[in-house]
Design a protein around this motif. Structure first.
Motif, PDB file in Angstrom:
ATOM      1  N   PHE A 118      -8.514-113.993  42.563  1.00 56.97           N
ATOM      2  CA  PHE A 118      -7.543-113.428  43.504  1.00 56.97           C
ATOM      3  C   PHE A 118      -6.733-114.579  44.082  1.00 56.97           C
ATOM      4  N   GLU A 119      -5.594-114.842  43.477  1.00 58.80           N
ATOM      5  CA  GLU A 119      -4.809-116.024  43.809  1.00 58.80           C
ATOM      6  C   GLU A 119      -4.196-115.972  45.199  1.00 58.80           C
ATOM      7  N   LYS A 120      -4.056-114.783  45.774  1.00 63.30           N
ATOM      8  CA  LYS A 120      -3.474-114.688  47.111  1.00 63.30           C
ATOM      9  C   LYS A 120      -4.498-114.954  48.213  1.00 63.30           C
ATOM     10  N   ALA A 121      -5.758-115.028  47.864  1.00 67.65           N
ATOM     11  CA  ALA A 121      -6.790-115.332  48.856  1.00 67.65           C
ATOM     12  C   ALA A 121      -6.701-116.808  49.238  1.00 67.65           C
ATOM     13  N   ALA A 122      -6.917-117.104  50.496  1.00 68.13           N
ATOM     14  CA  ALA A 122      -6.837-118.487  50.969  1.00 68.13           C
ATOM     15  C   ALA A 122      -8.099-119.280  50.669  1.00 68.13           C
ATOM     16  N   ALA A 123      -9.196-118.599  50.380  1.00 69.23           N
ATOM     17  CA  ALA A 123     -10.464-119.268  50.131  1.00 69.23           C
ATOM     18  C   ALA A 123     -11.367-118.347  49.321  1.00 69.23           C
ATOM     19  N   THR A 124     -12.282-118.943  48.585  1.00 71.13           N
ATOM     20  CA  THR A 124     -13.278-118.138  47.884  1.00 71.13           C
ATOM     21  C   THR A 124     -14.169-117.427  48.894  1.00 71.13           C
ATOM     22  N   CYS A 125     -14.394-118.047  50.038  1.00 67.60           N
ATOM     23  CA  CYS A 125     -15.173-117.382  51.083  1.00 67.60           C
ATOM     24  C   CYS A 125     -14.469-116.130  51.600  1.00 67.60           C
ATOM     25  N   GLU A 126     -13.156-116.086  51.559  1.00 68.75           N
ATOM     26  CA  GLU A 126     -12.426-114.871  51.909  1.00 68.75           C
ATOM     27  C   GLU A 126     -12.724-113.764  50.893  1.00 68.75           C
ATOM     28  N   ILE A 127     -12.777-114.126  49.617  1.00 75.53           N
ATOM     29  CA  ILE A 127     -13.083-113.159  48.557  1.00 75.53           C
ATOM     30  C   ILE A 127     -14.489-112.601  48.744  1.00 75.53           C
ATOM     31  N   LEU A 128     -15.455-113.478  48.968  1.00 74.87           N
ATOM     32  CA  LEU A 128     -16.836-113.018  49.140  1.00 74.87           C
ATOM     33  C   LEU A 128     -16.995-112.178  50.393  1.00 74.87           C
ATOM     34  N   ALA A 129     -16.302-112.550  51.462  1.00 76.98           N
ATOM     35  CA  ALA A 129     -16.372-111.743  52.689  1.00 76.98           C
ATOM     36  C   ALA A 129     -15.895-110.320  52.410  1.00 76.98           C
ATOM     37  N   THR A 130     -14.835-110.195  51.632  1.00 74.44           N
ATOM     38  CA  THR A 130     -14.316-108.878  51.278  1.00 74.44           C
ATOM     39  C   THR A 130     -15.319-108.106  50.424  1.00 74.44           C
ATOM     40  N   PHE A 131     -15.910-108.791  49.457  1.00 70.72           N
ATOM     41  CA  PHE A 131     -16.914-108.151  48.603  1.00 70.72           C
ATOM     42  C   PHE A 131     -18.114-107.681  49.419  1.00 70.72           C
ATOM     43  N   PHE A 132     -18.627-108.542  50.287  1.00 68.83           N
ATOM     44  CA  PHE A 132     -19.783-108.170  51.110  1.00 68.83           C
ATOM     45  C   PHE A 132     -19.448-106.983  52.011  1.00 68.83           C
ATOM     46  N   GLU A 133     -18.252-106.999  52.587  1.00 66.59           N
ATOM     47  CA  GLU A 133     -17.856-105.901  53.469  1.00 66.59           C
ATOM     48  C   GLU A 133     -17.807-104.585  52.694  1.00 66.59           C
ATOM     49  N   GLN A 134     -17.309-104.620  51.499  1.00 60.99           N
ATOM     50  CA  GLN A 134     -17.236-103.403  50.686  1.00 60.99           C
ATOM     51  C   GLN A 134     -18.614-102.874  50.313  1.00 60.99           C
ATOM     52  N   GLN A 135     -19.575-103.775  50.134  1.00 63.72           N
ATOM     53  CA  GLN A 135     -20.914-103.348  49.705  1.00 63.72           C
ATOM     54  C   GLN A 135     -21.723-102.704  50.823  1.00 63.72           C
ATOM     55  N   LYS A 136     -21.378-103.024  52.057  1.00 59.26           N
ATOM     56  CA  LYS A 136     -22.051-102.430  53.221  1.00 59.26           C
ATOM     57  C   LYS A 136     -23.566-102.667  53.187  1.00 59.26           C
ATOM     58  N   LYS A 137     -23.954-103.868  52.785  1.00 63.64           N
ATOM     59  CA  LYS A 137     -25.355-104.257  52.795  1.00 63.64           C
ATOM     60  C   LYS A 137     -25.600-105.245  53.936  1.00 63.64           C
ATOM     61  N   SER A 138     -26.814-105.733  54.026  1.00 63.18           N
ATOM     62  CA  SER A 138     -27.193-106.635  55.107  1.00 63.18           C
ATOM     63  C   SER A 138     -26.415-107.951  55.022  1.00 63.18           C
ATOM     64  N   VAL A 139     -25.941-108.415  56.159  1.00 63.60           N
ATOM     65  CA  VAL A 139     -25.273-109.718  56.266  1.00 63.60           C
ATOM     66  C   VAL A 139     -25.893-110.456  57.445  1.00 63.60           C
ATOM     67  N   SER A 140     -26.503-111.575  57.184  1.00 61.42           N
ATOM     68  CA  SER A 140     -27.169-112.336  58.239  1.00 61.42           C
ATOM     69  C   SER A 140     -26.212-113.329  58.879  1.00 61.42           C
ATOM     70  N   GLN A 141     -26.625-113.851  60.018  1.00 60.73           N
ATOM     71  CA  GLN A 141     -25.855-114.906  60.671  1.00 60.73           C
ATOM     72  C   GLN A 141     -25.693-116.107  59.741  1.00 60.73           C
ATOM     73  N   LYS A 142     -26.733-116.443  59.002  1.00 56.94           N
ATOM     74  CA  LYS A 142     -26.681-117.591  58.096  1.00 56.94           C
ATOM     75  C   LYS A 142     -25.622-117.389  57.014  1.00 56.94           C
ATOM     76  N   THR A 143     -25.569-116.198  56.451  1.00 56.92           N
ATOM     77  CA  THR A 143     -24.555-115.887  55.439  1.00 56.92           C
ATOM     78  C   THR A 143     -23.163-115.968  56.050  1.00 56.92           C
ATOM     79  N   ALA A 144     -22.991-115.355  57.211  1.00 57.31           N
ATOM     80  CA  ALA A 144     -21.684-115.311  57.863  1.00 57.31           C
ATOM     81  C   ALA A 144     -21.198-116.714  58.228  1.00 57.31           C
TER      82      ALA A 144
END
Length: 311
Positions: A118-144
């Motif tokens: 996704f070339e318009k994303a500013a970071a790979t972490c932005e891509i993963l944040a979007t993926f995690f949000e879509q999955q609606k699974k557990s997200v810990s403070q450490k991951t965030a």
């Protein structure tokens, strides 16, 4: 962003190895750490490993895992934040059962069996944040917090021109998981006294052309004197930025390989494209931030002239 099949691939493989690029920055390290942690939290029956020989001196990161060739061969390899296959830090990824590439750099080498670029994303972490949000699974403070580190640094604190409303929305979503924002900012950007003094040395030795191009070449003797590797020294590239007149800036470090003097470099700009020039010299990166390596002295001079000609 669509991630068709990604969750299914993660769920289907009992062993997952996570790779990223050499000379890693916080987006590479943060995305790797975040994906590792997220899989561990949500798929507790899986073996997950982070691979790579190098680390990042900005921030604090756990040591990489050491695994056998057989384990890699029996794994799903996920390569993060890496535009071309030559830059993957641990080339054993090619031995894996399947390779998935997740990246935000301009697509120049679709080396994965499946590519989520996704070339318009500013970071790979932005891509993963979007993926995690879509999955609606557990997200810990450490991951965030790992995601936050990558988002903050790859956007230069949300100052790059590829920072969008989506980037800020991703950061806001990440922040809700008790991210310790002031503490992480200090960890990422506060310097020790040695670094503070080295930054002063860098600023006092910068060369300029028409006050628009700023650059510095750090030879091996200086690196040894200060006790920094070439990669560590190039992390000081931002010390040359934040000057109104500078449109492009670059920092190069000298090295000797098999008796031959070569140079690696980091390139930055405010609005000028630099990644296409970097590609011409065997490197790559973002529109306004890129890297090159193994330049001869003549190639370095030619690259500087090319950068200057674009201003």
């Amino acid at each position: 962003m669509e991630f068709k099949g990604l969750e299914e691939e993660i769920a289907a493989h009992p062993v997952i190895t996570i790779f990223r690029h050499e000379h890693p920055d916080c987006d590479a390290m943060g995305s790797q750490a975040a994906l590792d942690q997220w899989i561990r939290e949500n798929y507790r029956d899986k073996e997950v490993y982070r691979l790579g020989a190098e680390t990042c001196t900005q921030g604090k990161w756990e040591a990489m895992d050491q695994v056998s060739d057989d384990l890699v061969r029996n794994s799903l390899a996920i390569v993060l934040d890496t535009a071309n296959k030559e830059r993957v830090d641990d080339q054993r990824y090619v031995q894996a059962q399947k390779v998935i590439k997740i990246d935000h750099h301009p697509e120049r080498d679709p080396f994965g069996s499946v590519n989520y670029v996704f070339e318009k994303a500013a970071a790979t972490c932005e891509i993963l944040a979007t993926f995690f949000e879509q999955q609606k699974k557990s997200v810990s403070q450490k991951t965030a917090e790992a995601l936050y580190c990558g988002l903050l640094t790859d956007t230069l604190c949300f100052r790059t021109n590829n920072t969008t409303s989506h980037t800020l929305a991703a950061a806001s979503w990440v922040a809700q998981y008790d991210v310790r924002i002031p503490e992480l900012n200090r960890m990422l950007f506060d310097q020790d006294l040695k670094a503070f003094r080295f930054a002063g040395w860098i600023r006092s030795h910068v060369q300029t052309r028409n006050d628009a191009l700023a650059y510095l070449i750090i030879d091996e003797d200086v690196q040894k004197e200060w006790g920094y590797t070439g990669s560590e020294a190039r992390n000081f590239i931002d010390e040359i930025g934040h000057v109104q007149e500078f449109q492009v800036w670059a920092l190069f470090t000298q090295k000797t390989v098999e008796g031959k003097v070569l140079y690696d470099g980091s390139l930055r700009s405010k609005t000028v494209q630099v990644n296409d020039l970097a590609q011409q010299y065997g490197g790559g990166g973002h529109y306004n931030a890129a890297g090159v390596k193994n330049l001869s002295e003549e190639s370095l001079k030619t690259l500087l002239q090319s950068l200057f000609s674009r201003i």
